[in-house]
Design an enzyme around this catalytic site. Sequence first.
Site, PDB file in Angstrom:
ATOM      1  N   TYR A 163       0.832  -1.209   0.000  1.00  0.00           N
ATOM      2  CA  TYR A 163       0.000   0.000   0.000  1.00  0.00           C
ATOM      3  C   TYR A 163       0.864   1.255   0.000  1.00  0.00           C
ATOM      4  CZ  TYR A 163      -3.936   2.997   1.451  1.00  0.00           C
ATOM      5  OH  TYR A 163      -4.921   3.965   1.532  1.00  0.00           O
ATOM      6  N   LYS A 166       0.916   4.138  -2.848  1.00  0.00           N
ATOM      7  CA  LYS A 166       0.523   5.498  -2.526  1.00  0.00           C
ATOM      8  C   LYS A 166       1.654   6.504  -2.744  1.00  0.00           C
ATOM      9  CE  LYS A 166      -3.783   4.942  -1.572  1.00  0.00           C
ATOM     10  NZ  LYS A 166      -4.813   5.574  -2.452  1.00  0.00           N
TER      11      LYS A 166
END
Length: 303
Positions: free
Chosen positions: A164, A168
């Site tokens: 993640y 991001k």
Amino acid sequence: MGMLEGKVVAVTGAGRGIGREIALLAAAEGASVVVNDLGASESGEGADTGPAGEVVEIIKSKGGKAIVNGADISDPLGAESIIEDALRAFGKIDSVVNNAGVLRDRIFHKMSRSDWEDSIRVNLNGYYYVSKAAALVFKEQGHGNFVHFTSTSGLIGNFGQANYSAAKMGVVGLSNSIALDMQRFGVTSNCIAPFAWSRLTASIPAQTEAEIERVERLKTMSADKIAPLAVFLASDRSKEVSGQIFCVRKNEIFLFSVPRPVRSMHRAEGWTPDSIADELLPAFKPSFHDLARSSDIFAWDPI
């Protein structure tokens, strides 16, 4: 007149949480809204357009205009359909809010290839697919804007989120490159890192007392606090704002710095491994940053 009067805005992941609040506020500010949501679980499984349909019905009940799009943004054709539906239903597209996301949290040495690939596929590739489809329209019409959702998990760090975090941080690079490449066409691109309680944050494991306290703080941060900044960035009043990284934490809004050189050292005869260890390391070490989690940096209770 609302700030988005006459505009057409597409919001991904708009069936629940942050995306839902952005779609509702955008409509309240006068926008026609494409409410995109696959309706999958927080891990990306399943599909249900019911949540997106509920948002559309709320908007229509208040006199607004909205349509449902149930596409999977990680499918290039699905991503393109979001922009196609905007053009078909409303005749144009002015703003894209890339908000959809999934979590596949695992401590790194236990992270599977599918955990990694599924996160990158939605959280980064999906943003590219939607942005690329919109960019072609924005270029021709000479205006448009992107609002991309990043995370302090990438900007600062967090446990168990290598996939993640990587995605991001990739979104930040994507947004900055879009801002640079499309500036001459009147297109802006910015990022928001949100703090808000949602299905995704509800899945964060909390075992220690400090982790439990952090989750309890997150529960006080409602998704509607994120929407005003997203709506502003989707408006014409933000036309001088591009390539920036914002963060919203309840009633606080932050502007993040970006990587720039902080120290330099020149050696006329060049460097060797020994000279790096003996000369450069002592000079640079005072400027090294500490390893930190997002909760270490944002350690105070929001008001």
